[in-house]
Design an enzyme around this catalytic site. Structure first.
Site, PDB file in Angstrom:
ATOM      1  CD  GLN A   1      -2.689 -60.446  -7.399  1.00  0.00           C
ATOM      2  OE1 GLN A   1      -1.773 -61.260  -7.435  1.00  0.00           O
ATOM      3  NE2 GLN A   1      -2.504 -59.162  -7.170  1.00  0.00           N
TER       4      GLN A   1
ATOM      5  CB  ILE B   1       0.649 -45.078 -14.557  1.00  0.00           C
ATOM      6  CG1 ILE B   1      -0.703 -45.713 -14.160  1.00  0.00           C
ATOM      7  CG2 ILE B   1       0.744 -44.841 -16.069  1.00  0.00           C
ATOM      8  CD1 ILE B   1      -1.107 -46.946 -14.916  1.00  0.00           C
ATOM      9  CE  LYS B   2       7.269 -48.471 -17.729  1.00  0.00           C
ATOM     10  NZ  LYS B   2       7.472 -49.048 -19.056  1.00  0.00           N
ATOM     11  CB  THR B   3       3.472 -40.340 -14.254  1.00  0.00           C
ATOM     12  OG1 THR B   3       3.133 -40.463 -12.867  1.00  0.00           O
ATOM     13  CG2 THR B   3       2.450 -41.048 -15.109  1.00  0.00           C
TER      14      THR B   3
ATOM     15  N   GLY C   1       2.266 -36.510 -16.060  1.00  0.00           N
ATOM     16  CA  GLY C   1       2.338 -37.704 -16.904  1.00  0.00           C
ATOM     17  C   GLY C   1       1.017 -38.160 -17.489  1.00  0.00           C
TER      18      GLY C   1
ATOM     19  CE  LYS D   1      -5.592 -39.986  -6.057  1.00  0.00           C
ATOM     20  NZ  LYS D   1      -5.994 -39.096  -7.176  1.00  0.00           N
TER      21      LYS D   1
ATOM     22  CE1 TYR E   1      -2.327 -40.279  -4.474  1.00  0.00           C
ATOM     23  CE2 TYR E   1      -2.594 -42.661  -4.321  1.00  0.00           C
ATOM     24  CZ  TYR E   1      -2.493 -41.515  -5.091  1.00  0.00           C
ATOM     25  OH  TYR E   1      -2.573 -41.603  -6.468  1.00  0.00           O
TER      26      TYR E   1
ATOM     27  CG  ASP F   1      -3.646 -24.088  -6.114  1.00  0.00           C
ATOM     28  OD1 ASP F   1      -4.115 -25.240  -5.980  1.00  0.00           O
ATOM     29  OD2 ASP F   1      -2.991 -23.512  -5.219  1.00  0.00           O
TER      30      ASP F   1
HETATM   31  N1  LIG Z   1       1.046 -42.472 -11.955  1.00  0.00           N
HETATM   32  C1  LIG Z   1       0.515 -43.338 -11.132  1.00  0.00           C
HETATM   33  O1  LIG Z   1       1.126 -44.343 -10.791  1.00  0.00           O
HETATM   34  C2  LIG Z   1      -0.886 -43.098 -10.591  1.00  0.00           C
HETATM   35  C3  LIG Z   1      -1.569 -44.194 -10.047  1.00  0.00           C
HETATM   36  C4  LIG Z   1      -2.847 -43.993  -9.531  1.00  0.00           C
HETATM   37  C5  LIG Z   1      -3.424 -42.743  -9.584  1.00  0.00           C
HETATM   38  N2  LIG Z   1      -2.734 -41.697 -10.111  1.00  0.00           N
HETATM   39  C6  LIG Z   1      -3.385 -40.397 -10.106  1.00  0.00           C
HETATM   40  O2  LIG Z   1      -3.340 -39.849 -11.407  1.00  0.00           O
HETATM   41  C7  LIG Z   1      -3.363 -38.423 -11.344  1.00  0.00           C
HETATM   42  C8  LIG Z   1      -2.248 -37.858 -12.212  1.00  0.00           C
HETATM   43  O3  LIG Z   1      -1.014 -38.297 -11.698  1.00  0.00           O
HETATM   44  P1  LIG Z   1       0.339 -38.385 -12.537  1.00  0.00           P
HETATM   45  O4  LIG Z   1       0.854 -39.751 -12.365  1.00  0.00           O
HETATM   46  O5  LIG Z   1       0.165 -37.831 -13.888  1.00  0.00           O
HETATM   47  O6  LIG Z   1       1.234 -37.414 -11.624  1.00  0.00           O
HETATM   48  P2  LIG Z   1       2.243 -36.256 -12.018  1.00  0.00           P
HETATM   49  O7  LIG Z   1       2.937 -35.912 -10.759  1.00  0.00           O
HETATM   50  O8  LIG Z   1       3.036 -36.658 -13.214  1.00  0.00           O
HETATM   51  O9  LIG Z   1       1.274 -35.079 -12.485  1.00  0.00           O
HETATM   52  C9  LIG Z   1       0.412 -34.426 -11.585  1.00  0.00           C
HETATM   53  C10 LIG Z   1       0.173 -33.022 -12.108  1.00  0.00           C
HETATM   54  O10 LIG Z   1      -0.690 -32.350 -11.167  1.00  0.00           O
HETATM   55  C11 LIG Z   1      -0.207 -31.037 -11.025  1.00  0.00           C
HETATM   56  N3  LIG Z   1      -0.624 -30.481  -9.739  1.00  0.00           N
HETATM   57  C12 LIG Z   1      -0.151 -30.773  -8.506  1.00  0.00           C
HETATM   58  N4  LIG Z   1      -0.752 -30.001  -7.581  1.00  0.00           N
HETATM   59  C13 LIG Z   1      -1.632 -29.206  -8.248  1.00  0.00           C
HETATM   60  C14 LIG Z   1      -2.544 -28.204  -7.867  1.00  0.00           C
HETATM   61  N5  LIG Z   1      -2.676 -27.821  -6.577  1.00  0.00           N
HETATM   62  N6  LIG Z   1      -3.291 -27.599  -8.813  1.00  0.00           N
HETATM   63  C15 LIG Z   1      -3.165 -27.957 -10.120  1.00  0.00           C
HETATM   64  N7  LIG Z   1      -2.302 -28.899 -10.549  1.00  0.00           N
HETATM   65  C16 LIG Z   1      -1.549 -29.513  -9.616  1.00  0.00           C
HETATM   66  C17 LIG Z   1       1.312 -31.135 -11.131  1.00  0.00           C
HETATM   67  O11 LIG Z   1       1.895 -29.884 -11.466  1.00  0.00           O
HETATM   68  C18 LIG Z   1       1.455 -32.188 -12.225  1.00  0.00           C
HETATM   69  O12 LIG Z   1       1.542 -31.593 -13.501  1.00  0.00           O
HETATM   70  C19 LIG Z   1      -3.249 -38.076  -9.849  1.00  0.00           C
HETATM   71  O13 LIG Z   1      -4.534 -37.785  -9.331  1.00  0.00           O
HETATM   72  C20 LIG Z   1      -2.704 -39.353  -9.246  1.00  0.00           C
HETATM   73  O14 LIG Z   1      -3.046 -39.489  -7.873  1.00  0.00           O
HETATM   74  C21 LIG Z   1      -1.486 -41.841 -10.609  1.00  0.00           C
END
Ligand SMILES: NC(=O)c1ccc[n+]([C@@H]2O[C@H](COP(=O)([O-])OP(=O)(O)OC[C@H]3O[C@@H](n4cnc5c(N)ncnc54)[C@H](O)[C@@H]3O)[C@@H](O)[C@H]2O)c1
Length: 264
Positions: free
Chosen positions: A264, A197-199, A22, A166, A162, A69
Site C-alpha cells: 500500500q 499470524i495467529k500464534t 506457533g 527485525k 522490536y 536458549d
Molecule cells: N506471529 C506473528 O504475528 C509474527 C509476525 C511477524 C514475525 N513473527 C516472528 O516469528 C517468530 C516466531 O514467532 P511466533 O509467532 O511463533 O511466537 P511464539 O511466541 O508462538 O513462539 C516463539 C517461541 O520462541 C521461544 N523462545 C523465546 N525466547 C527464546 C529463547 N531465548 N531461546 C529459545 N527459544 C525462545 C518461545 O519459547 C516460543 O516457543 C518470531 O521471531 C517472531 O518475531 C511472528
C-alpha cells in the site's frame, strides 16, 4: 496443512529455533512431512519434546528435541553439535525464536527491555549463522532462513525495540548471503517478514485491542488488504520453498507474508 509428503526437502537436515511456538510448530511439521529430518530447539524443552514425539509417531526417526536458549553462545555450540550428531549433518537453519518484548514509546522504554529483545531476536541470528556455517557449508546446497517481520520493514509506535531488531535481521541476512555467495559456498540466506499470524506472540495485541479472540483478530486485520491475519502455514510454506532447492538462485532476498499490507 499439506500431508501429501511430496518430498520437497527429502534428505535435508533442519535446525529450527523457537520450535515450541506457533510458527515453529508449523515449520517443523511442514519440513518433516516434506522429507527433512528436524532438530527442534526451544527454551521450552517440554514443548519441543512433545512436538518431536508427535512428529515421530507419524514419521519415525524424523525429529529430535533440544533445550536451547538462543541468547547463549555456549548453548548454540552444544545444540549445533548435538543436532549434527543426531541428524548426520545440517543443511537448513531456521532462526525463528523471537519475542515481542514490552510495548513502549521511546521515552518510557527501559534498557533492560531493549537489551532483552536485542538478545533474543538479533544476537540469536548472529550466533546461529556463526556456529552453523561450517556444517551448512559441508552439507551444501544449504539454506539459512531468518524470521524477521513486516516490523523490520515498516515502523509502528511503541515497537521501537522490536522494529530495530527485525530491521537488523533483514540487513544482516543480506550480509551473510553476500559473504556466502562470494565464497561459492552455496549456502543461501533469506529473510521472511510475516504480518500478524495467529500464534501466542499476538496475545498482548489481542489483550490491547479487546473483545474475544476472533473479534480482536478481525480488528488486527483492518490494515491488511486481504482482510484477515495469517495462519502459521502461510509462513511455513514460504520457509519450505526457501529451504528446498527450488529456491537455488534466491539469496539475500526478503519475503513478505502480509496479505498485501506493505504493497500500500
Ligand atoms: N506471529 C506473528 O504475528 C509474527 C509476525 C511477524 C514475525 N513473527 C516472528 O516469528 C517468530 C516466531 O514467532 P511466533 O509467532 O511463533 O511466537 P511464539 O511466541 O508462538 O513462539 C516463539 C517461541 O520462541 C521461544 N523462545 C523465546 N525466547 C527464546 C529463547 N531465548 N531461546 C529459545 N527459544 C525462545 C518461545 O519459547 C516460543 O516457543 C518470531 O521471531 C517472531 O518475531 C511472528
Amino acid at each position: 496443512m499439506s500431508t501429501t509428503g511430496q518430498g520437497r526437502v527429502t534428505g535435508k537436515r533442519a535446525l529450527i529455533t523457537g520450535a515450541a511456538g506457533g510458527l515453529g510448530v508449523a515449520m517443523a511439521w511442514m519440513l518433516a512431512r516434506q522429507g527433512a529430518k528436524v532438530a527442534l530447539t526451544d527454551v521450552n524443552l517440554d514443548g519441543v519434546q512433545a512436538l518431536a514425539s508427535a512428529i515421530n509417531a507419524e514419521l519415525p526417526g524424523s525429529a529430535f528435541a533440544f533445550a536451547h536458549d538462543v541468547t547463549s553462545e555456549a548453548d548454540w555450540i552444544a545444540v549445533v553439535e548435538s543436532a549434527v550428531a543426531a541428524m548426520g549433518g545440517l543443511s537448513i537453519l531456521v532462526n525463528n525464536a523471537g519475542i515481542g518484548g514490552e510495548l513502549h514509546y521511546a521515552e518510557s522504554d527501559t534498557l533492560e527491555n531493549w537489551h532483552r529483545v536485542q538478545a533474543v531476536n538479533l544476537d540469536s541470528v548472529m550466533l546461529g549463522c556463526k556456529h552453523a556455517m561450517a556444517h551448512l557449508r559441508a552439507a551444501a546446497p544449504a539454506a539459512i532462513i531468518n524470521i524477521s517481520s513486516v516490523a523490520g520493514l515498516a515502523a509502528a509506535p511503541g515497537m521501537g525495540a522490536y522494529n530495530a531488531t527485525k530491521a537488523a535481521v533483514w540487513m544482516y541476512t543480506k550480509t551473510v548471503a553476500l559473504e556466502a555467495a562470494k565464497q561459492d559456498w552455496n549456502v543461501r540466506c533469506n529473510s521472511v517478514h510475516p504480518v500478524f499470524i495467529k500464534t501466542p506472540i499476538l496475545d498482548p495485541f489481542v489483550a490491547m485491542v479487546g473483545g474475544d479472540e476472533a473479534t480482536a483478530h478481525q480488528k488486527l486485520a483492518r490494515g491488511i488488504p486481504m482482510k484477515r491475519i495469517g495462519e502459521p502455514d502461510d509462513v511455513a510454506y514460504c520457509v519450505l520453498y526457501l529451504a528446498s532447492d527450488e529456491s537455488k538462485f534466491v539469496t539475500g532476498a526478503e519475503f513478505k507474508i502480509d496479505g498485501g499490507m506493505l504493497a500500500q
